[in-house]
Design a protein around this motif. Structure first.
Motif, mmCIF file in Angstrom:
data_model
loop_
_atom_site.group_PDB
_atom_site.id
_atom_site.type_symbol
_atom_site.label_atom_id
_atom_site.label_comp_id
_atom_site.label_asym_id
_atom_site.label_seq_id
_atom_site.Cartn_x
_atom_site.Cartn_y
_atom_site.Cartn_z
ATOM 1 N N ARG A 1 0.871 -1.179 0.000
ATOM 2 C CA ARG A 1 0.000 0.000 0.000
ATOM 3 C C ARG A 1 0.901 1.219 0.000
ATOM 4 N N VAL A 2 0.802 2.019 -1.062
ATOM 5 C CA VAL A 2 1.691 3.160 -1.233
ATOM 6 C C VAL A 2 0.908 4.447 -1.449
ATOM 7 N N VAL A 3 1.570 5.549 -1.135
ATOM 8 C CA VAL A 3 1.047 6.888 -1.400
ATOM 9 C C VAL A 3 2.096 7.601 -2.241
ATOM 10 N N TYR A 4 1.648 8.254 -3.317
ATOM 11 C CA TYR A 4 2.564 8.987 -4.195
ATOM 12 C C TYR A 4 1.771 10.046 -4.952
ATOM 13 N N ALA A 5 2.468 10.944 -5.632
ATOM 14 C CA ALA A 5 1.822 12.009 -6.409
ATOM 15 C C ALA A 5 1.675 11.584 -7.862
ATOM 16 N N ALA A 6 0.537 11.919 -8.460
ATOM 17 C CA ALA A 6 0.293 11.618 -9.872
ATOM 18 C C ALA A 6 -0.462 12.790 -10.501
ATOM 19 N N GLU A 7 -0.182 13.019 -11.774
ATOM 20 C CA GLU A 7 -0.858 14.080 -12.521
ATOM 21 C C GLU A 7 -2.116 13.480 -13.154
ATOM 22 N N LEU A 8 -3.211 13.483 -12.398
ATOM 23 C CA LEU A 8 -4.446 12.839 -12.843
ATOM 24 C C LEU A 8 -5.231 13.708 -13.821
ATOM 25 N N ARG A 9 -5.015 15.006 -13.783
ATOM 26 C CA ARG A 9 -5.586 15.957 -14.743
ATOM 27 C C ARG A 9 -4.437 16.835 -15.214
ATOM 28 N N ALA A 10 -4.480 17.264 -16.449
ATOM 29 C CA ALA A 10 -3.385 18.053 -17.033
ATOM 30 C C ALA A 10 -2.999 19.215 -16.128
ATOM 31 N N GLY A 11 -1.738 19.216 -15.684
ATOM 32 C CA GLY A 11 -1.232 20.293 -14.856
ATOM 33 C C GLY A 11 -1.686 20.286 -13.414
ATOM 34 N N ARG A 12 -2.438 19.261 -13.008
ATOM 35 C CA ARG A 12 -2.951 19.195 -11.634
ATOM 36 C C ARG A 12 -2.534 17.880 -11.002
ATOM 37 N N TRP A 13 -1.772 17.982 -9.927
ATOM 38 C CA TRP A 13 -1.246 16.813 -9.240
ATOM 39 C C TRP A 13 -2.117 16.456 -8.050
ATOM 40 N N SER A 14 -2.246 15.178 -7.815
ATOM 41 C CA SER A 14 -3.046 14.667 -6.698
ATOM 42 C C SER A 14 -2.274 13.581 -5.981
ATOM 43 N N SER A 15 -2.640 13.355 -4.742
ATOM 44 C CA SER A 15 -2.064 12.215 -4.029
ATOM 45 C C SER A 15 -2.875 10.976 -4.378
ATOM 46 N N VAL A 16 -2.171 9.882 -4.563
ATOM 47 C CA VAL A 16 -2.795 8.602 -4.885
ATOM 48 C C VAL A 16 -2.389 7.614 -3.802
ATOM 49 N N GLU A 17 -3.344 6.878 -3.280
ATOM 50 C CA GLU A 17 -3.060 5.784 -2.356
ATOM 51 C C GLU A 17 -3.648 4.534 -2.985
ATOM 52 N N GLU A 18 -2.812 3.515 -3.174
ATOM 53 C CA GLU A 18 -3.303 2.290 -3.789
ATOM 54 C C GLU A 18 -2.450 1.095 -3.406
ATOM 55 N N TRP A 19 -3.032 -0.089 -3.586
ATOM 56 C CA TRP A 19 -2.295 -1.334 -3.435
ATOM 57 C C TRP A 19 -1.627 -1.619 -4.772
ATOM 58 N N VAL A 20 -0.303 -1.822 -4.736
ATOM 59 C CA VAL A 20 0.492 -2.008 -5.946
ATOM 60 C C VAL A 20 1.228 -3.339 -5.833
ATOM 61 N N SER A 21 1.237 -4.096 -6.910
ATOM 62 C CA SER A 21 1.979 -5.355 -6.943
ATOM 63 C C SER A 21 3.439 -5.115 -6.591
ATOM 64 N N ALA A 22 4.027 -6.003 -5.811
ATOM 65 C CA ALA A 22 5.415 -5.856 -5.370
ATOM 66 C C ALA A 22 6.383 -5.727 -6.530
ATOM 67 N N ASP A 23 6.067 -6.339 -7.671
ATOM 68 C CA ASP A 23 6.996 -6.244 -8.807
ATOM 69 C C ASP A 23 6.989 -4.858 -9.445
ATOM 70 N N LEU A 24 6.084 -3.974 -9.046
ATOM 71 C CA LEU A 24 6.054 -2.595 -9.535
ATOM 72 C C LEU A 24 6.647 -1.603 -8.545
ATOM 73 N N LEU A 25 7.234 -2.126 -7.467
ATOM 74 C CA LEU A 25 7.867 -1.291 -6.442
ATOM 75 C C LEU A 25 9.359 -1.573 -6.409
ATOM 76 N N LYS A 26 10.140 -0.504 -6.298
ATOM 77 C CA LYS A 26 11.586 -0.643 -6.170
ATOM 78 C C LYS A 26 12.036 -0.054 -4.853
ATOM 79 N N ASP A 27 13.107 -0.597 -4.325
ATOM 80 C CA ASP A 27 13.697 -0.127 -3.079
ATOM 81 C C ASP A 27 14.099 1.331 -3.223
ATOM 82 N N GLY A 28 13.788 2.117 -2.204
ATOM 83 C CA GLY A 28 14.078 3.538 -2.241
ATOM 84 C C GLY A 28 15.458 3.827 -1.778
#
Length: 89
Positions: free
Chosen positions: A62-89
């Motif tokens: 379960r991760v939280v990150y910023a995404a541009e969901l509308r042109a020029g407008r950023w939002s916070s996104v919280e979602e469950w993401v498959s482990a293979d789509l996550l990299k060590d920070g």
């Protein structure tokens, strides 16, 4: 590349699960990279909040990150993401 480790060792979820709770590690949140954000952009820094296994026994974070969901407008996104789509920070 499960857990985003690229063969360098244990997947991210396994390393977090083995961590011994100490005052310095009391907070379970960890930095990570979301390699496939919801807006289809480049990998984003994210905050990994927790792990779980899906109905098929595969790890998800379960991760939280910023995404541009509308042109020029950023939002916070919280979602469950498959482990293979996550990299060590």
């Amino acid at each position: 590349m499960a857990g985003g480790m690229g063969g360098r060792g244990a997947p991210l979820h396994a390393r977090i699960a083995r961590a011994v709770p100490t005052p310095a590690l009391a907070c379970p949140a960890r930095h990570c990279w979301v390699t496939a954000p919801a807006d289809g952009g480049d990998p984003r820094p994210g905050l990994l909040l927790e792990w779980r296994k899906d109905v098929h026994g595969q790890w998800e974070g379960r991760v939280v990150y910023a995404a541009e969901l509308r042109a020029g407008r950023w939002s916070s996104v919280e979602e469950w993401v498959s482990a293979d789509l996550l990299k060590d920070g």
